[in-house]
Write a protein that holds these residues in place. Structure first.
Motif, PDB file in Angstrom:
ATOM      1  N   LEU A 132      13.036   7.674  75.055  1.00  0.00           N
ATOM      2  CA  LEU A 132      11.606   8.377  75.154  1.00  0.00           C
ATOM      3  C   LEU A 132      11.013   9.905  74.284  1.00  0.00           C
ATOM      4  N   ILE A 133       9.721   9.440  74.103  1.00  0.00           N
ATOM      5  CA  ILE A 133       9.340  10.488  72.942  1.00  0.00           C
ATOM      6  C   ILE A 133       7.973  10.959  73.989  1.00  0.00           C
ATOM      7  N   VAL A 134       8.398  12.239  74.283  1.00  0.00           N
ATOM      8  CA  VAL A 134       7.914  13.256  75.378  1.00  0.00           C
ATOM      9  C   VAL A 134       6.796  14.353  74.163  1.00  0.00           C
ATOM     10  N   HIS A 135       5.341  13.833  73.884  1.00  0.00           N
ATOM     11  CA  HIS A 135       4.943  14.841  72.424  1.00  0.00           C
ATOM     12  C   HIS A 135       3.997  16.030  73.344  1.00  0.00           C
ATOM     13  N   PRO A 136       4.332  16.871  72.843  1.00  0.00           N
ATOM     14  CA  PRO A 136       3.532  17.924  73.083  1.00  0.00           C
ATOM     15  C   PRO A 136       1.618  17.662  73.283  1.00  0.00           C
TER      16      PRO A 136
END
Lengths: 114, 112
Positions: free
Chosen positions: B108-112
């Motif tokens: 999982l990648i949560v980008h700002p």
């Protein structure tokens, strides 16, 4: 309260050599399990020890062995290392009560075989 | 067919999104279901622990088990960049040696 501690954190070995990995469980946990995790895969079960007795063994060759000491710490030994043994080796401890029956992992030992 | 199937991703979402992570399994004897979070080059950390079917909530995390469909989910509300990690599902049969079977993990990648 200290979690599961493993040593060393990183290790580089040559094919054919032997390696010993060490693990200290969470205080009060009597069960220690070892897992191998290769990149991109989930942990694969190798061994479980409870009260110094082997309680389970995964599908790994006899080159892999382990033992548990009276203080519940544990060692994983791998003989005649192969390139394919390169992985993150995880130790997990657990007890037989409530949520703590589930595995609590250490930070792992990253083994590279060259 | 593996006992536990999990899409490896990566799953990329914007900060604040609701994330849904899933696993399917084939062994109907599984009764205990866990979710672990693993940051890069670290050991897995137990996040959620559920027995049998139903929902369990802990802060921004909700674990859901549907035994009839052999399907489990982890929902993350208001996702944060610090949630970026690999999420592993794990499950096991009751009693015995308490040895779980793991999925391969979803990145999982949560980008700002």
């Amino acid at each position: 309260d200290a979690g599961v501690t493993q040593s060393p954190t990183h290790l580089i070995k040559t094919r054919g050599q032997h390696v010993t990995l060490r693990c200290s469980p969470i205080s009060g946990h009597k069960s220690v399990s070892w897992y191998q995790q290769v990149l991109g895969q989930g942990p694969q079960f190798i061994f479980q020890y409870y009260e110094k007795e082997e309680r389970g063994r995964g599908n790994f060759p006899d080159r892999f062995s382990a033992r548990q000491f009276p203080n519940y710490s544990s060692e994983l030994n791998v003989n005649a290392l192969l390139l394919g043994d390169s992985a993150l080796y995880l130790c997990a401890s657990s007890s037989d009560r409530g949520r703590d029956t589930e595995a609590f992992f250490g930070q792992g030992t990253r083994l590279t075989v060259v | 067919q593996k006992e536990v199937e999990q899409d490896p991703g990566p799953l990329s979402v914007p900060e604040g999104a609701i994330v849904s992570l899933n696993c399917t399994y084939s062994n109907s004897a599984f009764q205990y279901f866990m979710w672990y979070r693993q940051y890069s080059r670290k050991g897995p950390e137990l996040l959620m622990y559920t027995y049998s079917s139903g929902n369990k909530e802990d802060g921004r995390f909700t674990a859901q088990v549907d035994k009839s469909s052999k399907y489990i989910s982890l929902f993350i509300r208001d996702s944060q960049p610090s949630d970026s990690a690999t999420y592993l599902c794990a499950m096991r049969e009751p009693g015995g040696s308490y040895i779980p079977t793991f999925g391969r993990g979803t990145s999982l990648i949560v980008h700002p």
